[in-house]
Design a protein around this motif. Structure first.
Motif, PDB file in Angstrom:
ATOM      1  N   THR A 136       0.837  -1.191   0.000  1.00  0.00           N
ATOM      2  CA  THR A 136       0.000   0.000   0.000  1.00  0.00           C
ATOM      3  C   THR A 136       0.875   1.245   0.000  1.00  0.00           C
ATOM      4  N   LEU A 164      -3.497  -0.253  -7.597  1.00  0.00           N
ATOM      5  CA  LEU A 164      -3.943  -1.635  -7.725  1.00  0.00           C
ATOM      6  C   LEU A 164      -2.746  -2.569  -7.741  1.00  0.00           C
ATOM      7  N   ASP A 172      -6.305  -0.550   0.747  1.00  0.00           N
ATOM      8  CA  ASP A 172      -6.940   0.741   1.017  1.00  0.00           C
ATOM      9  C   ASP A 172      -7.531   1.276  -0.284  1.00  0.00           C
ATOM     10  N   LYS A 173      -8.845   1.307  -0.368  1.00  0.00           N
ATOM     11  CA  LYS A 173      -9.492   1.746  -1.608  1.00  0.00           C
ATOM     12  C   LYS A 173      -9.192   3.206  -1.930  1.00  0.00           C
ATOM     13  N   ASN A 174      -8.823   3.991  -0.930  1.00  0.00           N
ATOM     14  CA  ASN A 174      -8.519   5.408  -1.176  1.00  0.00           C
ATOM     15  C   ASN A 174      -7.169   5.610  -1.862  1.00  0.00           C
ATOM     16  N   ILE A 176      -6.208   4.164  -4.620  1.00  0.00           N
ATOM     17  CA  ILE A 176      -6.291   3.718  -6.013  1.00  0.00           C
ATOM     18  C   ILE A 176      -6.836   4.829  -6.901  1.00  0.00           C
ATOM     19  N   LYS A 178      -8.908   6.299  -9.780  1.00  0.00           N
ATOM     20  CA  LYS A 178     -10.147   5.884 -10.456  1.00  0.00           C
ATOM     21  C   LYS A 178     -10.084   6.385 -11.892  1.00  0.00           C
ATOM     22  N   GLN A 196     -14.189  -6.643  -7.594  1.00  0.00           N
ATOM     23  CA  GLN A 196     -13.613  -5.775  -6.562  1.00  0.00           C
ATOM     24  C   GLN A 196     -12.608  -4.780  -7.113  1.00  0.00           C
ATOM     25  N   THR A 197     -11.952  -5.131  -8.200  1.00  0.00           N
ATOM     26  CA  THR A 197     -10.897  -4.274  -8.737  1.00  0.00           C
ATOM     27  C   THR A 197     -11.284  -3.602 -10.054  1.00  0.00           C
ATOM     28  N   TYR A 200     -12.324   0.235 -10.675  1.00  0.00           N
ATOM     29  CA  TYR A 200     -11.393   1.362 -10.647  1.00  0.00           C
ATOM     30  C   TYR A 200     -10.944   1.796 -12.042  1.00  0.00           C
ATOM     31  N   ASP A 389     -11.891 -12.513  -0.889  1.00  0.00           N
ATOM     32  CA  ASP A 389     -11.755 -11.581  -2.006  1.00  0.00           C
ATOM     33  C   ASP A 389     -11.842 -12.350  -3.316  1.00  0.00           C
TER      34      ASP A 389
END
Length: 514
Positions: A136, A164, A172-174, A176, A178, A196-197, A200, A389
Motif C-alpha cells: 500500500t 492496484l 486501502d481503496k482510497n 487507487i 479511479k 472488486q478491482t 477502478y 476476495d
C-alpha cells in the motif's frame, strides 16, 4: 488473448530486450510512444492542460517519455515527479534527463509538498505506480491520489490504475486512482475483470509495444480474454447436406408451479442456438404454457401437477439442461437425486439444480465428466464456500473444478468459464443483461451448443460470448433498463451471423455456400 501474470510480463520484457538486441530504455521508448500515439489520436492537438504524474520507477519513466513527445507536438503539459522513495530506476533517470534537455523541469511532489490544483476541464495522466506495486502506498501518496480523484478531471492511467496490485486485493481503496481509461501494454490484466478491482477503471485499450510474440505464445498462462476471433476459430459453419438429427436432441428439464417461464426461456434459447430438436420435461402445469408459447418444442410431463417428482425420460437425449425453476422442495430434491443416480448424459446445471447440489454435496460425485455448472455469485458461494476476495474466489473455483471434473461458468460482468487450470474471461455483454431470466437463456444456449457436438468447454465459452453479444445487439434497439431475457433470445441470430457473415459473403462470391 493471453492474460499474463506479473512474472510473465517481466520475463517477456527481458526476452524481448535480449532477442531483439535493444536496451531497456528503448523498450520504454516504445511503450511511451504507443501511449503518445493513442493520446495524440484522441486529442488531435487540443489545447487542454494535461497533468502528468510520474513515479520514480519504470511506470514513471513511461510517463516521462509520453511527456516529451507531447511537448514536442505542442501540447500544454504539467509534469510532476511523485517522490515516494529515494531509489530511482535507471530508465526513469535517463528519460528525466531527456526531458530536462528540452528545458522542462518537473515539479517534485514530496510528503510536505502542496498538491497542484487540477480543474475538471483538464486531464490527468497517471504514471505513478505500475504492475510491480506490491504494498500500500505511503499515507501522503494516498492523499495525493485522493486529491487527483476528487479533481473530477478526465483520468487516464498507464498500464494499470496506480494503487492496484496485479495479483492480490488492495488494502486501502482510497489509494487507487479511479481511471476513466487505462492504456495497458501488450495484454489486459486480470484485475480489469474482477468485481472488486474492475470498478477502478471505466475503459481500457491494449497497446502493442512489440514484445516477442513467439515467446508470449509459449507461455503457459492461466487466463485468456475471449474475443470474437477466438469464437470464430471454434465455430462450425453448417454444411449443406445435413438435417435436424445432425444437430442433436436437447432436453430442458425443470419448472414448477409459477416458474414454468424459466423452462420456456431456456428451451427457446436452446432452439435458437441451433439444437436440431428440443424437448422439455416439466410438471403437468407446464404443458399448456409450453405448447402455446413454443410450438417447435416437444413436451413431456411429470405425473405431478405442480413440481417434478419422478423424472422418466422416454428417449435418449444428446444433452440435458436441468434446474431452471425446479424448486428445492423435498419432492424435487428426491427426484433430482434419483435422476442423477441413473444418468450418464452430458449435463448443464443451473439455478435450483445448483442449490440442490449444494444441499447434498454427495451428488457432486455423480455428475458426468465435464458437467457444466452455471452459478451466479450466491449459488457459487453455496457450492464452494465463502471467500475473502476475488482472488480467493478464483482459487477455490479452480480447486472445485479440479476435484469434481466439472466446468464452472462464473456469471458476472465479465463471466469467467473455468475448467481445471484454465480460466476464460468473456468480453461481451452489458449491465442491461442483469435481468430476470437471463441466466435461463444462457443455460439454453450452452445446452444447444453441446447438442450440436461442441465440447462442453467450447460450448460454455462460446455460449457465454454469444449470450453477451445477443445482449449487446439488443441494446442497439432498446436501453439497458428495457432489455429482457426474451430480447436476448431474439438477438441470438444476429450474434451467430457476426461469426459467419464474412465466410457467407466469400461463398456467395464463389457461387456456393456449401
Amino acid at each position: 488473448m493471453k492474460i499474463l501474470s506479473g512474472e510473465q510480463i517481466r520475463a517477456a520484457d527481458k526476452y524481448t530486450i535480449e532477442s531483439q538486441a535493444i536496451r531497456s530504455d528503448e523498450l520504454m521508448e516504445r511503450a511511451g510512444l504507443a501511449v503518445f500515439h493513442w493520446l495524440h489520436e484522441q486529442l488531435k492537438g487540443s489545447p487542454v492542460v494535461l497533468h502528468i504524474f510520474c513515479g520514480i520507477g519504470n511506470n514513471g519513466g513511461d510517463g516521462l517519455v509520453v511527456a516529451r513527445h507531447l511537448l514536442e507536438h505542442g501540447y500544454n503539459i504539467k509534469v510532476y515527479v511523485v517522490n515516494y522513495s529515494e531509489k530511482r530506476s535507471d530508465d526513469f533517470l535517463i528519460n528525466l534527463d531527456r526531458l530536462k534537455d528540452r528545458k522542462v523541469w518537473p515539479q517534485v511532489i514530496g510528503q510536505e509538498s502542496d498538491f497542484p490544483e487540477i480543474s475538471e476541464e483538464e486531464m490527468v495522466l497517471d504514471a505513478i505506480f505500475g504492475t510491480g506495486l506490491n504494498r500500500t502506498p505511503d499515507p501522503w501518496v494516498t492523499k495525493l491520489i485522493t486529491h487527483i480523484n476528487s479533481s473530477m478531471a478526465f483520468l487516464m492511467s498507464i498500464d494499470i490504475a496506480s494503487g492496484l496490485f496485479l495479483d492480490k486485493i488492495f488494502e486501502d481503496k482510497n489509494s487507487i486512482v479511479k481511471a476513466n481509461f487505462v492504456l495497458t501494454f501488450q495484454s489486459p490484466k486480470l484485475v480489469f475483470f474482477l468485481p472488486q478491482t474492475g470498478i477502478y477503471y471505466e475503459n481500457s485499450v491494449v497497446l502493442d509495444i512489440g514484445l516477442d510474440e513467439a515467446f508470449i505464445s509459449s507461455l503457459n498462462n492461466t487466463y485468456e480474454f475471449i474475443q470474437q476471433q477466438d469464437i470464430r476459430e471454434v465455430y462450425r459453419f453448417r454444411k449443406k447436406f445435413t438435417h435436424k438429427g445432425t444437430y442433436g436432441h436437447a432436453l430442458i428439464l425443470g419448472g414448477s408451479y409459477g416458474k414454468i417461464g424459466a423452462v420456456i426461456l431456456s428451451a427457446k434459447a436452446c432452439l435458437r442456438s441451433g439444437a436440431g430438436l428440443v424437448t422439455a420435461f416439466v410438471p403437468q402445469c407446464g404443458y399448456v404454457p409450453l405448447q402455446t408459447s413454443a410450438p417447435e418444442i416437444m413436451v413431456f410431463t411429470d405425473k405431478d401437477e405442480q413440481q417434478l417428482s419422478e423424472i422418466q425420460i422416454p428417449f435418449e437425449p444428446t444433452v440435458i439442461g436441468i434446474g431452471m425453476g425446479m424448486g428445492t422442495s423435498k419432492v424435487a430434491q428426491k427426484a433430482f437425486k434419483e435422476f442423477l443416480k441413473g444418468n450418464t448424459t452430458p449435463l448443464v446445471i443451473d439455478a435450483d439444480g445448483l442449490n440442490l447440489l449444494a444441499k447434498d454435496r454427495s451428488l457432486l460425485n455423480q455428475l458426468p465428466p465435464q458437467t457444466v455448472l452455471t452459478p451466479h455469485p450466491k449459488e457459487l458461494e453455496r457450492l464452494i464456500g465463502s471467500w475473502q476476495d476475488d482472488f480467493e474466489k478464483l482459487d477455490k473455483a479452480q480447486k472445485f473444478t479440479n476435484k469434481f471434473n466439472c466446468i464452472l461458468v462464473l456469471k458476472g460482468a465479465h463471466t469467467i468459464t473455468m475448467y481445471k487450470e484454465k480460466g476464460y474471461i468473456n468480453s461481451s455483454g452489458n449491465p442491461g443483461m442483469a435481468t430476470a431470466g437471463s441466466g435461463d437463456v444462457l443455460t439454453g444456449v450452452i445446452t444447444g451448443l453441446i447438442a450440436q457436438g461442441y465440447t462442453p468447454l467450447n460450448a460454455s465459452i462460446m455460449g457465454v460470448y454469444l449470450h453477451g453479444r445477443a445482449g449487446d445487439n439488443g441494446l442497439l434497439k432498446g436501453s439497458m433498463e428495457s432489455i429482457t431475457a426474451s430480447d436476448i433470445i431474439e438477438n441470438l441470430g444476429a450474434s451467430f451471423k457476426e461469426l459467419y457473415l464474412e465466410e457467407l459473403q466469400e461463398g456467395e462470391e464463389q457461387g456456393t455456400t456449401s
